[in-house]
Design an enzyme around this catalytic site. Sequence first.
Site, PDB file in Angstrom:
ATOM      1  N   LEU A  33      -3.531   0.739  20.218  1.00  0.00           N
ATOM      2  CA  LEU A  33      -4.764   0.357  20.914  1.00  0.00           C
ATOM      3  C   LEU A  33      -5.927   1.296  20.587  1.00  0.00           C
ATOM      4  O   LEU A  33      -6.901   1.350  21.334  1.00  0.00           O
ATOM      5  CB  LEU A  33      -4.549   0.276  22.440  1.00  0.00           C
ATOM      6  CG  LEU A  33      -3.493  -0.742  22.900  1.00  0.00           C
ATOM      7  CD1 LEU A  33      -3.364  -0.736  24.432  1.00  0.00           C
ATOM      8  CD2 LEU A  33      -3.840  -2.157  22.438  1.00  0.00           C
ATOM      9  N   GLY A  36      -7.586  -1.664  18.522  1.00  0.00           N
ATOM     10  CA  GLY A  36      -7.317  -3.012  19.025  1.00  0.00           C
ATOM     11  C   GLY A  36      -7.592  -3.130  20.524  1.00  0.00           C
ATOM     12  O   GLY A  36      -8.015  -2.166  21.169  1.00  0.00           O
ATOM     13  N   ASN A  92      -3.030   7.299   8.102  1.00  0.00           N
ATOM     14  CA  ASN A  92      -2.836   6.093   8.915  1.00  0.00           C
ATOM     15  C   ASN A  92      -2.260   4.925   8.123  1.00  0.00           C
ATOM     16  O   ASN A  92      -1.400   4.204   8.611  1.00  0.00           O
ATOM     17  CB  ASN A  92      -4.180   5.619   9.487  1.00  0.00           C
ATOM     18  CG  ASN A  92      -4.431   6.178  10.855  1.00  0.00           C
ATOM     19  OD1 ASN A  92      -3.978   5.630  11.845  1.00  0.00           O
ATOM     20  ND2 ASN A  92      -5.115   7.293  10.891  1.00  0.00           N
ATOM     21  N   TYR A 141     -10.012   3.647   1.046  1.00  0.00           N
ATOM     22  CA  TYR A 141      -9.326   2.587   1.805  1.00  0.00           C
ATOM     23  C   TYR A 141      -8.454   1.759   0.859  1.00  0.00           C
ATOM     24  O   TYR A 141      -7.257   1.551   1.111  1.00  0.00           O
ATOM     25  CB  TYR A 141     -10.372   1.697   2.497  1.00  0.00           C
ATOM     26  CG  TYR A 141      -9.822   0.379   2.953  1.00  0.00           C
ATOM     27  CD1 TYR A 141      -8.854   0.322   3.946  1.00  0.00           C
ATOM     28  CD2 TYR A 141     -10.243  -0.816   2.357  1.00  0.00           C
ATOM     29  CE1 TYR A 141      -8.326  -0.897   4.358  1.00  0.00           C
ATOM     30  CE2 TYR A 141      -9.721  -2.029   2.766  1.00  0.00           C
ATOM     31  CZ  TYR A 141      -8.763  -2.063   3.759  1.00  0.00           C
ATOM     32  OH  TYR A 141      -8.234  -3.269   4.142  1.00  0.00           O
ATOM     33  N   PHE A 169      -9.609 -11.157   1.073  1.00  0.00           N
ATOM     34  CA  PHE A 169     -11.007 -10.943   0.725  1.00  0.00           C
ATOM     35  C   PHE A 169     -11.737 -10.749   2.072  1.00  0.00           C
ATOM     36  O   PHE A 169     -11.233  -9.981   2.883  1.00  0.00           O
ATOM     37  CB  PHE A 169     -11.481 -12.059  -0.221  1.00  0.00           C
ATOM     38  CG  PHE A 169     -10.955 -11.784  -1.625  1.00  0.00           C
ATOM     39  CD1 PHE A 169      -9.583 -11.747  -1.889  1.00  0.00           C
ATOM     40  CD2 PHE A 169     -11.804 -11.449  -2.660  1.00  0.00           C
ATOM     41  CE1 PHE A 169      -9.084 -11.398  -3.146  1.00  0.00           C
ATOM     42  CE2 PHE A 169     -11.322 -11.107  -3.932  1.00  0.00           C
ATOM     43  CZ  PHE A 169      -9.965 -11.085  -4.160  1.00  0.00           C
ATOM     44  N   ASN A 170     -12.848 -11.399   2.358  1.00  0.00           N
ATOM     45  CA  ASN A 170     -13.553 -11.017   3.598  1.00  0.00           C
ATOM     46  C   ASN A 170     -13.214 -11.941   4.756  1.00  0.00           C
ATOM     47  O   ASN A 170     -13.745 -13.045   4.857  1.00  0.00           O
ATOM     48  CB  ASN A 170     -15.055 -10.976   3.340  1.00  0.00           C
ATOM     49  CG  ASN A 170     -15.429  -9.763   2.506  1.00  0.00           C
ATOM     50  OD1 ASN A 170     -14.970  -9.617   1.370  1.00  0.00           O
ATOM     51  ND2 ASN A 170     -16.207  -8.875   3.075  1.00  0.00           N
ATOM     52  N   LEU A 189     -20.341  -7.147   8.129  1.00  0.00           N
ATOM     53  CA  LEU A 189     -21.630  -7.819   7.955  1.00  0.00           C
ATOM     54  C   LEU A 189     -21.879  -8.912   8.995  1.00  0.00           C
ATOM     55  O   LEU A 189     -22.905  -8.890   9.676  1.00  0.00           O
ATOM     56  CB  LEU A 189     -21.707  -8.408   6.533  1.00  0.00           C
ATOM     57  CG  LEU A 189     -22.995  -9.161   6.233  1.00  0.00           C
ATOM     58  CD1 LEU A 189     -24.193  -8.230   6.304  1.00  0.00           C
ATOM     59  CD2 LEU A 189     -22.919  -9.823   4.852  1.00  0.00           C
ATOM     60  N   ARG A 220     -19.595 -11.581  -1.746  1.00  0.00           N
ATOM     61  CA  ARG A 220     -18.244 -11.531  -1.194  1.00  0.00           C
ATOM     62  C   ARG A 220     -17.719 -12.950  -0.954  1.00  0.00           C
ATOM     63  O   ARG A 220     -18.483 -13.900  -0.806  1.00  0.00           O
ATOM     64  CB  ARG A 220     -18.227 -10.790   0.155  1.00  0.00           C
ATOM     65  CG  ARG A 220     -18.558  -9.302   0.061  1.00  0.00           C
ATOM     66  CD  ARG A 220     -17.425  -8.529  -0.584  1.00  0.00           C
ATOM     67  NE  ARG A 220     -17.682  -7.099  -0.669  1.00  0.00           N
ATOM     68  CZ  ARG A 220     -18.350  -6.505  -1.665  1.00  0.00           C
ATOM     69  NH1 ARG A 220     -18.841  -7.216  -2.666  1.00  0.00           N
ATOM     70  NH2 ARG A 220     -18.530  -5.200  -1.671  1.00  0.00           N
TER      71      ARG A 220
HETATM   72  N1  UDP Z   1     -23.171  -5.087   4.452  1.00  0.00           N
HETATM   73  C1  UDP Z   1     -24.551  -4.981   4.661  1.00  0.00           C
HETATM   74  N2  UDP Z   1     -24.985  -4.621   5.902  1.00  0.00           N
HETATM   75  C2  UDP Z   1     -24.147  -4.364   6.938  1.00  0.00           C
HETATM   76  C3  UDP Z   1     -22.748  -4.473   6.725  1.00  0.00           C
HETATM   77  C4  UDP Z   1     -22.300  -4.828   5.462  1.00  0.00           C
HETATM   78  O1  UDP Z   1     -25.345  -5.209   3.754  1.00  0.00           O
HETATM   79  O2  UDP Z   1     -24.607  -4.034   8.042  1.00  0.00           O
HETATM   80  C5  UDP Z   1     -22.698  -5.509   3.124  1.00  0.00           C
HETATM   81  C6  UDP Z   1     -21.693  -4.548   2.508  1.00  0.00           C
HETATM   82  O3  UDP Z   1     -22.364  -3.577   1.744  1.00  0.00           O
HETATM   83  C7  UDP Z   1     -20.856  -5.500   1.656  1.00  0.00           C
HETATM   84  C8  UDP Z   1     -20.885  -6.821   2.428  1.00  0.00           C
HETATM   85  O4  UDP Z   1     -21.986  -6.719   3.314  1.00  0.00           O
HETATM   86  O5  UDP Z   1     -21.460  -5.714   0.420  1.00  0.00           O
HETATM   87  C9  UDP Z   1     -19.611  -7.061   3.246  1.00  0.00           C
HETATM   88  O6  UDP Z   1     -19.348  -5.883   3.968  1.00  0.00           O
HETATM   89  P1  UDP Z   1     -18.223  -5.805   5.086  1.00  0.00           P
HETATM   90  O7  UDP Z   1     -18.264  -4.411   5.642  1.00  0.00           O
HETATM   91  O8  UDP Z   1     -18.415  -6.932   6.048  1.00  0.00           O
HETATM   92  O9  UDP Z   1     -16.883  -6.085   4.312  1.00  0.00           O
HETATM   93  P2  UDP Z   1     -16.217  -5.382   3.017  1.00  0.00           P
HETATM   94  O10 UDP Z   1     -16.641  -6.199   1.849  1.00  0.00           O
HETATM   95  O11 UDP Z   1     -16.684  -3.962   2.967  1.00  0.00           O
HETATM   96  O12 UDP Z   1     -14.750  -5.514   3.280  1.00  0.00           O
END
Ligand code: UDP
Length: 337
Positions: A33, A36, A92, A141, A169-170, A189, A220
């Site tokens: 937690l 989470g 972790n 990471y 992916f995202n 994002l 992405r």
């Molecule tokens: N990003 C951004 N502004 C934000 C958060 C993310 O421009 O406040 C961009 C980030 O640089 C990446 C994309 O959005 O290119 C997706 O980022 P996120 O952290 O969501 O996922 P990741 O691809 O890092 O797993």
Amino acid sequence: MKILVTGGAGYIGSVVAGELLQAGHQVVVFDNLSRGHRQAVPQKAELIVGDLADRAALDALFQSRAIDAVMHFAALIEAGESMKAPATFFRNNTANALTLLEAMLAAGVKRFVFSSTAALYGNPERTPIEEDDLLNPTNAYGESKLLVERMLAWFHRIHGLRYASLRYFNAAGASRPDQGEAHQPETHLLPRILNVALGRASNVNIFGTDYPTPDGTCVRDYIHVSDLSHAHLLALDALGLSEKDASENFQPLIYNLGNGQGFSVREVVDVARQVTGHAIPVIESPRREGDPAILIAGSGKIRRELGWQPRFPELKTIVESAWQWHRAHPDGYERIG
Ligand code: UDP
């Protein structure tokens, strides 16, 4: 089957835990937690609050419950954070995965589904990315997860571990209006964009506008969390549910999970403007360290081999589902009983 879901109080793990229960499995969630939320764990799941670094707690768990398979979601996930505190990520994500694997193998549990990541590929050699492309993470990471994949391959070879590694992916969107993304602090994002639409922030930063992409911002491949979740159930089935199904020549199941379509940061902002009706002002900011320019999944392998089909491939649908969740729960799980 009885499935151990580590990180089942998190964004993706909680959705998969719910889907497993719906499919008739029993679910034991193990989560410290730290990131989470207790409220995200489905009611019918058993929640054990514990830490994966605690080998004795894991041994007790495997001894007291007849676990058939493990799904391992618990991890730190923010690439940016990993470039400031790499050791925390190796501790972790890598060391704790090893402890979990040792405990489960000692208990004779041989089925494992791993939350892997597109971050393994780093700056890809080609687009879309295929599973056998070069693995060369650009952030700690990704490296912390790649090391786990390498261990899994050896444990398969030496101990007969049957595993699936799903390279996300995202992940985005919400599976239900009452279950969604709620990271603290939020770095992703889409939730950050929607925070602006909720009036909780005045603008969203675009990290980098000088990438070699059509509009200069990162591209992405966004995948709906429900589609991602469904792939886990297919992977679990494919691991062979009973010893009878467990063929000798099993090969590890390594799959990309995305829609095969890329959207730039600016495009995501535009779709969110349409969905929310909010202007969502942006501030063009420097690049975030460790971010590759373009990540798009070739996900033909899981489609062909497991028959996976995304049900919600449209970015607009993904954003709409996320908006429903965030609008109803602007404080995430904080105010849910
Ligand atoms: N990003 C951004 N502004 C934000 C958060 C993310 O421009 O406040 C961009 C980030 O640089 C990446 C994309 O959005 O290119 C997706 O980022 P996120 O952290 O969501 O996922 P990741 O691809 O890092 O797993």
